[in-house]
Design a protein around this motif. Structure first.
Motif: not given
Length: 460
Positions: A353-362, A306-320, A365-369
């Motif tokens: 809680s703190i880092f999860g909220i920051a993750y949601g606001a990212s 939903e943030k604009g990344f494709d399936v493979v990219q999104s899977t890679g970010f979650v895995t990292i 690419l760097v901030m997401l990782i």
């Protein structure tokens, strides 16, 4: 005392005040096991217990990565996708309740083996799903096996290792979750572009063969055997551990006797005065933690799309991001031993809680990782503390029953979480969904810190 065991294989004489000493001249196996350092044999047992859960987490984590593909293949909307995720947790709910009570009656090892066979067969059957109904049915059966293994294997592991080593190995068990999820992500990235979701599910089912190692290597829990009055079997297993330790260390520390109750216990005792407080505490800790964890994990790849990344990219970010679970293990095993369970639980809730909220606001690419890794650090630190803390709240006679009930409440949260957060995401968007799911995790940490007993020095 230890030399007598090594030479003759019999239990040492009982000390005054021991559990059975006044009756049959025995020192409790629980007291003897508590002083035995980890040997290569113990390490091999631990390895296969860990691999059993590692194999299951690969299968469990795979669905979150495959959710967009499976939804498209079967024409599911977001709500149906939430039901598909939740059907596995419904099976885990029933599996956890049943297995906890079964393992206290028939043994830890038999229950672990049966649970692995159930999810292994269902995992292979899932590959051949011709329609949504079959897919849902096999996912439910797979959930029965997954839910059954987790609380029983946790209890088994806590009874095999000494109190000194318990923080290290109990949290290591939960480390298999991020490692398994990361492997599931890698398998998805490698296999999905060339094969469909069936190929990924097939690869994820293959590690079920680790059950062979459980059958051949792992003994029954000597603490459970002792609790059932099967003293000769318990003594024989304990003596083997003692002999191996003496061969490596020449001598063992003296037995520290702990007075325990011989009273028989049942499921209803969890709701009586002795355990009522921890039963209620475990409900809120497990339900809220798993609501947030699996509710968000199920939709994490979808949220990134939903943030604009494709399936493979999104899977890679979650895995990292999941790799944040590795430093969480080092911190958990150190902090729980140094500062205690309660303070470490609170730290876990704050970080999540703190880092999860920051993750949601990212948005970059760097901030997401970066925030993704930090969020996963807190999330898995919280999960590791639940795995360590819960078995320590109960006595051997009722440990897997209590642990199974606690984890079953967590499965309730796992069932409700994906469905509720799917509705939140539809109505309010991905950012609000992330904020709500992340902020909730501070509650379990606060509850344990304020109301939970400290079990840092607990001896089984």
């Amino acid at each position: 005392m230890a030399d007598a065991v090594a030479a003759g294989g019999s239990a040492p004489p009982a000390a005054k005040g021991s559990e059975h000493g006044g009756q049959d001249g025995r020192v409790s196996v629980a007291d003897r096991m508590n002083r035995i350092p980890t040997s290569p044999h113990t390490a091999l047992i631990i390895f296969f217990v860990l691999m059993g859960w590692f194999a299951e987490t690969i299968d469990l984590g795979g669905t979150s990565f495959l959710m967009p593909t499976i939804r498209e293949y079967f024409g599911m909307d977001a709500t149906t996708g939430g039901y598909y995720s939740s059907i596995c947790f419904l099976g885990m709910f029933f599996g956890a309740i049943a297995a906890g009570r079964i393992a206290d009656k028939v043994g830890r090892k038999k229950t672990i083996v049966a649970s692995m066979l159930i999810w292994g067969v269902a995992g292979f059957a899932l590959v051949f799903s011709p329609n949504v109904y079959y897919l849902f049915a096999m996912r439910f059966v797979l959930g029965l096996g997954l839910g059954a293994q987790f609380p029983v294997a946790l209890s088994y592991l806590s009874e095999i290792v000494s109190g000194k080593d318990r923080p290290k190995f109990m949290t290591l068990y939960q480390l298999m979750t991020p490692v398994g999820f990361a492997v599931a992500g890698v398998l998805t990235v490698l296999i999905l572009p060339h094969f469909d979701w069936r190929g990924v599910y097939l690869a994820e089912a293959l590690p079920a063969f680790f059950v062979i190692g459980i059958i051949k290597i792992c003994p029954e829990s000597p603490l459970w055997l002792e609790a059932k009055g099967r003293y000769e079997e318990a003594d024989a297993i304990c003596a083997k551990f003692e002999q191996e330790a003496i061969a490596r260390h020449k001598e063992l520390p003296p037995v520290e006797v702990v007075v325990r109750s011989d009273a028989k216990m049942s499921f209803k005792d969890l709701f009586k005065s002795k355990y009522l407080k921890v039963t209620v505490l475990c409900f809120f800790v497990w339900f809220i933690s798993m609501f947030s964890d699996y509710g968000l994990t199920t939709w994490l790849t979808t949220i990134l799309i939903e943030k604009g990344f494709d399936v493979v990219q999104s899977t890679g970010f979650v895995t990292i991001g999941i790799l944040g679970g590795i430093p969480a293990w080092f911190f958990a095993s150190w902090s729980a031993k140094k500062f205690g369970r309660k303070k470490t639980f609170l730290i876990a809730g704050l970080c999540t809680s703190i880092f999860g909220i920051a993750y949601g606001a990212s948005t970059t690419l760097v901030m997401l990782i970066v925030t993704g890794i930090l969020y996963q650090f807190g999330k898995y630190l919280n999960a590791m503390m639940m795995a360590l803390y819960t078995p320590e709240l109960y006595e051997t006679a009722i440990r897997t029953t209590g642990n199974g009930l606690a984890t079953s409440w967590g499965r309730m949260g796992s069932i409700v979480g994906p469905i509720v957060l799917a509705g939140v995401m539809t109505s309010f968007g991905v950012y609000v969904t992330m904020y709500i799911a992340a902020a909730m995790v501070i509650i379990p940490g606060l509850l344990v810190f304020l109301f939970g007993p400290e079990t840092k020095d607990k001896k089984f």
